[in-house]
Design an enzyme around this catalytic site. Structure first.
Site, PDB file in Angstrom:
ATOM      1  N   HIS A  66     -61.904 -50.628  19.922  1.00  0.00           N
ATOM      2  CA  HIS A  66     -61.991 -50.939  21.354  1.00  0.00           C
ATOM      3  C   HIS A  66     -60.591 -51.216  21.881  1.00  0.00           C
ATOM      4  O   HIS A  66     -60.177 -52.363  21.991  1.00  0.00           O
ATOM      5  CB  HIS A  66     -62.833 -52.206  21.582  1.00  0.00           C
ATOM      6  CG  HIS A  66     -64.293 -52.039  21.368  1.00  0.00           C
ATOM      7  ND1 HIS A  66     -65.164 -51.714  22.366  1.00  0.00           N
ATOM      8  CD2 HIS A  66     -65.035 -52.170  20.262  1.00  0.00           C
ATOM      9  CE1 HIS A  66     -66.390 -51.643  21.889  1.00  0.00           C
ATOM     10  NE2 HIS A  66     -66.341 -51.923  20.606  1.00  0.00           N
ATOM     11  N   HIS A  88     -66.742 -58.587  24.481  1.00  0.00           N
ATOM     12  CA  HIS A  88     -68.023 -58.992  23.892  1.00  0.00           C
ATOM     13  C   HIS A  88     -68.154 -60.513  23.870  1.00  0.00           C
ATOM     14  O   HIS A  88     -67.165 -61.229  23.739  1.00  0.00           O
ATOM     15  CB  HIS A  88     -68.136 -58.507  22.443  1.00  0.00           C
ATOM     16  CG  HIS A  88     -68.086 -57.028  22.279  1.00  0.00           C
ATOM     17  ND1 HIS A  88     -66.909 -56.342  22.178  1.00  0.00           N
ATOM     18  CD2 HIS A  88     -69.077 -56.104  22.201  1.00  0.00           C
ATOM     19  CE1 HIS A  88     -67.171 -55.047  22.036  1.00  0.00           C
ATOM     20  NE2 HIS A  88     -68.476 -54.881  22.047  1.00  0.00           N
ATOM     21  N   TYR A  90     -69.342 -62.091  21.403  1.00  0.00           N
ATOM     22  CA  TYR A  90     -68.970 -62.572  20.051  1.00  0.00           C
ATOM     23  C   TYR A  90     -67.465 -62.750  19.866  1.00  0.00           C
ATOM     24  O   TYR A  90     -67.023 -63.322  18.889  1.00  0.00           O
ATOM     25  CB  TYR A  90     -69.546 -61.664  18.943  1.00  0.00           C
ATOM     26  CG  TYR A  90     -69.027 -60.248  18.919  1.00  0.00           C
ATOM     27  CD1 TYR A  90     -67.719 -59.936  18.526  1.00  0.00           C
ATOM     28  CD2 TYR A  90     -69.858 -59.196  19.272  1.00  0.00           C
ATOM     29  CE1 TYR A  90     -67.255 -58.646  18.504  1.00  0.00           C
ATOM     30  CE2 TYR A  90     -69.412 -57.887  19.253  1.00  0.00           C
ATOM     31  CZ  TYR A  90     -68.108 -57.618  18.868  1.00  0.00           C
ATOM     32  OH  TYR A  90     -67.660 -56.332  18.859  1.00  0.00           O
ATOM     33  N   GLU A  91     -66.672 -62.257  20.826  1.00  0.00           N
ATOM     34  CA  GLU A  91     -65.229 -62.490  20.753  1.00  0.00           C
ATOM     35  C   GLU A  91     -64.875 -63.882  21.255  1.00  0.00           C
ATOM     36  O   GLU A  91     -63.714 -64.289  21.219  1.00  0.00           O
ATOM     37  CB  GLU A  91     -64.484 -61.447  21.590  1.00  0.00           C
ATOM     38  CG  GLU A  91     -64.552 -60.049  21.028  1.00  0.00           C
ATOM     39  CD  GLU A  91     -63.933 -59.032  21.974  1.00  0.00           C
ATOM     40  OE1 GLU A  91     -62.711 -58.859  21.919  1.00  0.00           O
ATOM     41  OE2 GLU A  91     -64.672 -58.434  22.770  1.00  0.00           O
ATOM     42  N   MET A 216     -74.866 -55.353  20.116  1.00  0.00           N
ATOM     43  CA  MET A 216     -74.206 -56.612  20.506  1.00  0.00           C
ATOM     44  C   MET A 216     -73.568 -56.534  21.890  1.00  0.00           C
ATOM     45  O   MET A 216     -72.617 -57.263  22.185  1.00  0.00           O
ATOM     46  CB  MET A 216     -73.135 -56.969  19.471  1.00  0.00           C
ATOM     47  CG  MET A 216     -73.669 -57.080  18.053  1.00  0.00           C
ATOM     48  SD  MET A 216     -72.340 -57.378  16.879  1.00  0.00           S
ATOM     49  CE  MET A 216     -73.181 -57.066  15.320  1.00  0.00           C
ATOM     50  N   SER A 217     -74.057 -55.655  22.752  1.00  0.00           N
ATOM     51  CA  SER A 217     -73.428 -55.525  24.080  1.00  0.00           C
ATOM     52  C   SER A 217     -74.479 -55.156  25.112  1.00  0.00           C
ATOM     53  O   SER A 217     -75.656 -55.425  24.927  1.00  0.00           O
ATOM     54  CB  SER A 217     -72.350 -54.426  24.018  1.00  0.00           C
ATOM     55  OG  SER A 217     -72.945 -53.176  23.784  1.00  0.00           O
ATOM     56  N   HIS A 252     -68.484 -52.236   9.820  1.00  0.00           N
ATOM     57  CA  HIS A 252     -68.020 -51.752  11.128  1.00  0.00           C
ATOM     58  C   HIS A 252     -67.400 -50.350  10.988  1.00  0.00           C
ATOM     59  O   HIS A 252     -67.530 -49.519  11.894  1.00  0.00           O
ATOM     60  CB  HIS A 252     -67.012 -52.751  11.711  1.00  0.00           C
ATOM     61  CG  HIS A 252     -66.593 -52.431  13.123  1.00  0.00           C
ATOM     62  ND1 HIS A 252     -67.486 -52.340  14.173  1.00  0.00           N
ATOM     63  CD2 HIS A 252     -65.367 -52.165  13.657  1.00  0.00           C
ATOM     64  CE1 HIS A 252     -66.825 -52.034  15.287  1.00  0.00           C
ATOM     65  NE2 HIS A 252     -65.544 -51.924  14.995  1.00  0.00           N
TER      66      HIS A 252
HETATM   67  N1  HPA Z   1     -76.843 -54.425  14.570  1.00  0.00           N
HETATM   68  C1  HPA Z   1     -76.245 -54.940  15.666  1.00  0.00           C
HETATM   69  N2  HPA Z   1     -75.303 -54.310  16.326  1.00  0.00           N
HETATM   70  C2  HPA Z   1     -74.941 -53.080  15.903  1.00  0.00           C
HETATM   71  C3  HPA Z   1     -75.537 -52.486  14.772  1.00  0.00           C
HETATM   72  C4  HPA Z   1     -76.538 -53.193  14.076  1.00  0.00           C
HETATM   73  O1  HPA Z   1     -77.102 -52.737  13.073  1.00  0.00           O
HETATM   74  N3  HPA Z   1     -74.936 -51.265  14.616  1.00  0.00           N
HETATM   75  C5  HPA Z   1     -74.036 -51.125  15.627  1.00  0.00           C
HETATM   76  N4  HPA Z   1     -74.030 -52.227  16.402  1.00  0.00           N
END
Ligand code: HPA
Length: 277
Positions: A66, A88, A90-91, A216-217, A252
């Site tokens: 990103h 995000h 989570y950041e 997660m977005s 990731h």
């Molecule tokens: N879970 C949550 N977020 C994600 C995933 C996942 O498996 N893959 C890509 N983003």
């Protein structure tokens, strides 16, 4: 310009001046790119790139895959903005910061917002590399980005989300997919905070709630975009089977590898879509 808060106003005025858009020009469609999709900006001509850190009130993106910039350009005669890299929850950003880019896009006149993301498949008929149009989302696991904000700034106080992922835009997307020979699936996206991936038991729970993919977005951005009366389209790129649904552990890097591979077809699709909006 939309009625808005001071941060959004100053950031969008900065961008408007920097890109030198004619006074009457407006961004018709904007695109937010998910992990590993940065090369999609190649669909634009006359590109101008403005890094997050140069924009007032904007934090830097901290996620590999990103890079974090606004890319302005054109498809035919239309002005388009692509956000490469997003912020995000989570950041460590609060939800108002996470959704600042969407407010800026609205202030720049965006009518149609196309949001892409990487997601894990809960539905076992989905596979890595699939494109899935988001029909609806489940966002109950995250704080709502309008908390506090719309009390101070904007009506409606209790916005409704029945057509949060515009049916009209989804139909246009299906038509574009057919024309390009791309199979588009459709599903329900459930948003979670991350950054840890789900446990297999959480995956079983999310499946039982009726969700088809998890990520997660997207959820906060779509809520704010709807509040600002933008038409939204959401597209998940399935990068992996969710935890416990395949043998391999999640990384990731795997997410990035899968989305990197499909950048070209998704780019072609997004260009055709923008032409039809
Ligand atoms: N879970 C949550 N977020 C994600 C995933 C996942 O498996 N893959 C890509 N983003």
């Amino acid at each position: 310009m939309h009625p808005t808060d001071l941060k959004t106003l100053q950031a969008s005025e900065y961008l408007f001046k920097k890109i030198g858009l004619p006074e009457s020009a407006r961004i018709n469609s904007s695109i937010i790119l998910g992990s590993g999709l940065s090369a999609v900006t190649a669909i634009l001509t006359s590109k101008q790139e403005i890094p997050f850190q140069s924009i007032p009130y904007f934090p830097e993106s901290t996620v590999p895959g990103h890079p974090g910039q606004f890319v302005f350009g054109k498809i035919d005669d239309q002005y388009i903005c692509i956000i490469q890299g997003r912020l995000h929850y989570y950041e460590g950003h609060d939800m108002q910061t996470v959704t600042l880019p969407v407010r800026i896009l609205a202030a720049l006149g965006t009518k149609n917002l196309i949001i892409t993301n990487a997601a894990g498949a809960l539905n076992e008929e989905f596979h890595p590399g699939d494109f899935v149009l988001i029909r609806d989302h489940i966002g109950l696991f995250l704080p709502n980005p309008l908390i506090d904000y719309n009390k101070k700034h904007l009506e409606p106080r209790f916005p409704e989300l029945t057509d949060a992922y515009s049916k009209r835009l989804r139909q246009i997307a299906v038509n574009c997919g057919e024309e390009l020979g791309l199979e588009m699936k459709e599903g329900i996206y459930v948003g979670v905070s991350g950054p840890s991936y789900e446990t297999p038991s959480e995956v079983a729970l999310l499946k039982s709630l009726g969700a088809d993919m998890v990520g997660m977005s997207t959820v906060p951005e779509v809520i704010v975009a709807n509040h600002l009366s933008m038409n939204c389209l959401g597209i998940s790129v399935i990068t992996n089977m969710a935890a416990g649904l395949s043998q391999s552990p999640l990384h990731h890097e795997e997410v990035l590898t899968v989305s990197n591979k499909i950048q070209k077809p998704i780019g072609r699709f997004l260009r055709m879509l923008c032409r039809n909006l």
